[in-house]
Each structure stands twice: as C-alpha cells, then as structure tokens.
Design a protein around this motif. Sequence first.
Motif, PDB file in Angstrom:
ATOM      1  N   LEU A  34       6.967  10.627  11.180  1.00 39.00           N
ATOM      2  CA  LEU A  34       6.847  11.095   9.979  1.00 39.00           C
ATOM      3  C   LEU A  34       8.523  12.445   9.799  1.00 39.00           C
ATOM      4  N   ILE A  49      -1.073  12.521   5.798  1.00 38.72           N
ATOM      5  CA  ILE A  49      -0.946  11.056   5.409  1.00 38.72           C
ATOM      6  C   ILE A  49      -1.848   9.473   5.434  1.00 38.72           C
ATOM      7  N   THR A  50      -2.961  10.246   5.677  1.00 40.06           N
ATOM      8  CA  THR A  50      -3.727   8.475   5.368  1.00 40.06           C
ATOM      9  C   THR A  50      -4.626   8.767   4.508  1.00 40.06           C
ATOM     10  N   LEU A  87       3.326  14.531   3.112  1.00 45.30           N
ATOM     11  CA  LEU A  87       2.929  12.833   3.226  1.00 45.30           C
ATOM     12  C   LEU A  87       2.551  13.915   5.056  1.00 45.30           C
ATOM     13  N   ALA A  92      -0.489   7.949   1.787  1.00 44.29           N
ATOM     14  CA  ALA A  92       0.726   6.801   1.863  1.00 44.29           C
ATOM     15  C   ALA A  92       0.277   5.745   1.735  1.00 44.29           C
ATOM     16  N   ALA A 123       0.108   5.121   8.477  1.00 45.19           N
ATOM     17  CA  ALA A 123      -1.033   5.529   8.604  1.00 45.19           C
ATOM     18  C   ALA A 123      -2.242   4.638   8.746  1.00 45.19           C
ATOM     19  N   ARG A 140       6.870   4.196   0.752  1.00 44.52           N
ATOM     20  CA  ARG A 140       5.392   4.279   0.258  1.00 44.52           C
ATOM     21  C   ARG A 140       4.876   2.533   1.884  1.00 44.52           C
ATOM     22  N   GLU A 141       5.859   1.276   1.882  1.00 43.30           N
ATOM     23  CA  GLU A 141       5.775   0.728   2.867  1.00 43.30           C
ATOM     24  C   GLU A 141       6.169   1.376   4.110  1.00 43.30           C
ATOM     25  N   LYS A 142       7.035   1.692   4.105  1.00 42.89           N
ATOM     26  CA  LYS A 142       6.607   2.286   5.879  1.00 42.89           C
ATOM     27  C   LYS A 142       5.861   3.914   6.037  1.00 42.89           C
ATOM     28  N   LEU A 143       5.468   4.168   5.317  1.00 41.98           N
ATOM     29  CA  LEU A 143       4.411   5.198   5.185  1.00 41.98           C
ATOM     30  C   LEU A 143       2.773   4.704   5.577  1.00 41.98           C
ATOM     31  N   GLN A 144       3.003   3.326   5.033  1.00 40.79           N
ATOM     32  CA  GLN A 144       1.193   2.633   4.980  1.00 40.79           C
ATOM     33  C   GLN A 144       1.477   2.319   6.426  1.00 40.79           C
TER      34      GLN A 144
END
Length: 305
Positions: free
Chosen positions: A31, A55-56, A51, A59, A100, A93-97
């Motif tokens: 991140l 993060i978990t 974030l 996301a 996570a 959000r796709e990247k964050l998921q």
Amino acid sequence: MPSPQQARAQASAITSGKTAAEVEASPTSQLRALFDGPHLSPGQRRIAQYLIENITEAAFLSITDLAERVGVSQPSVTRFAGAVGFSGYPALREKLQSIALGALAGGAAEENSSNELQAAVDAEIDNLENLRRDFGNPDQVIQVGRELSRSTPLTLLGLRISASLAEYFAYAARRIHPDVRLVTRGGSVAYDALLQSREAGGTWVLAFSMPRHAQETLTAVRVARSAGLRVALVTDLALGPVADAADVVFATGTGSRLVFDSYAAPGVMAAALLQAMTDADPERTQARLEEYEQISDQHQFFLRD
C-alpha cells in the motif's frame, strides 16, 4: 579465536536471497508503494492512512461506506482513486481486495480468548511477520547499510520517545564505525549537530520517528536535507510528512495495544541495518571488534559468563 560478537558478525552476513519478483511484500509495504508516489492532499492522505490501517476490512467497503468511515465525500474517494493511478474506485477496490486476500491467505492468527498482554504480543508477532516478508528482498537494507557505513561522521537522530532506538543504534554502531554522532535533543542543538556533521564530511543521517511523531523531528530532518545530508528514516506504518521529507523510509509496525507502544519490529529493523553496516566493510568491522575486545578485557567492562 574470534569473540562471540565477531563470530556472529561473520556468520550473519545478509544475502539477497529471493529476487524482487519472487518476494511478496507485506500488505503495508504494498500500500505504501501504491500511495507514496503521487502528491496527495490532506484529505487523500486520510483515506490512504485509513486503508493502510484497516486493509482487510476497508478493501470490501462500498464507496459510500469508505467515505463515511474516513469522514470525506464520495467525490473525494473517486479523486483519490484517480490520484493513485486508477480509473475509478471500482478499479482501486479490486486492487485493494487482492492485497487484502493475500494478507488473509498468509495466515492471520486465529482469534482466541487471550488476555490483553497476550493480544499485545500477538500484535507484535504480526508486525514481525510483516517485517519478515519485507526482508524477503533485503536489497534496500544492504544498500543503505553500505551508505551509512561510508558516511563519516554518521549522525543518528532520535527525539523524545524515539531517543531509545537511536541510543541503541549508536551504542552498537560505535563498535564498527569510527565516528558516530548521536542527536537526542531538538531545536537549535539538533541543527548545530547536523550542520557540523555535514561540514565534517558526513553524507547520511539515520533518523528514528515513532508515534507520536514530534514536530521537531520533522524540522530536524528538513534541516538535514537542506544542509546536503541524505536521510534514512525508520518509522511506523503511517504515511506522513516526516516520511515524505526523508530519502529512504523503512516502515515497520509498532505495538499499540498497551498504554505505551512497544518496538519489536523497529528494533529488528535497526539490528538489520547494523548488520548491513558490518557487511559493508568486513575488514574494518573485524579490526574494530578485535580492538574493542582487547580494551574491554583490559578494563574488565563485562562480567565473565
């Protein structure tokens, strides 16, 4: 026969190990890499910080929920996504998921009925696990260790709560480096020390900044940079102005479950940089450790085990 410390210096040299492509950095490091490049507004920094710290859960939030959690508007979240290189919040959000889910797959500790002290230890174990993952590619540690070893004098900066880490590093570094200068007072005292270090030929400052981050640390780092010194910073997970002012940042988690923070991971980070310094000039390391052993034996510094 080498002393135990000399033997450890010889046996624990850092090697590169896996290539960068094989290493999966910790979620926090991923991140930071995502958010560090662009210049973010204060509101965007709040989103980034939220974030990083959550993060978990974060996301999987909708744009509305994320905006409410952070206390910003939905358009602010959209602009933040664009500022860090995404077409919109869904792409971010796709990247964050993916980050996570990688963290969850890495094996988060199972929740149990531990007491607060055990929970504090569990949190520090998580910090050390993240640091271990970051050490999968130690190239930056090795490179900065070389630079710190070459800087004569080498200045260490740690103000307020961070002074203990700087003092530990200075104590050890003086065994292997000929000119180590410790700065634990802020204001004009710090400025004088930093300017004198540069005039004496120093090229690097190693600074420690633990929460709560002191305004005088930020000022001292800026003074060092303006004087022509480069700054390596050991700090906690937060994005912020002190990290922005440094040349190199080593971000490690601190334990925050008790009234006062604990510093297991920053302590290991400091030890790793010391190891990298010993590796950078093994002949000097060996000579200085031998000399110190002779002096310590002569004056009986230590009890016989």
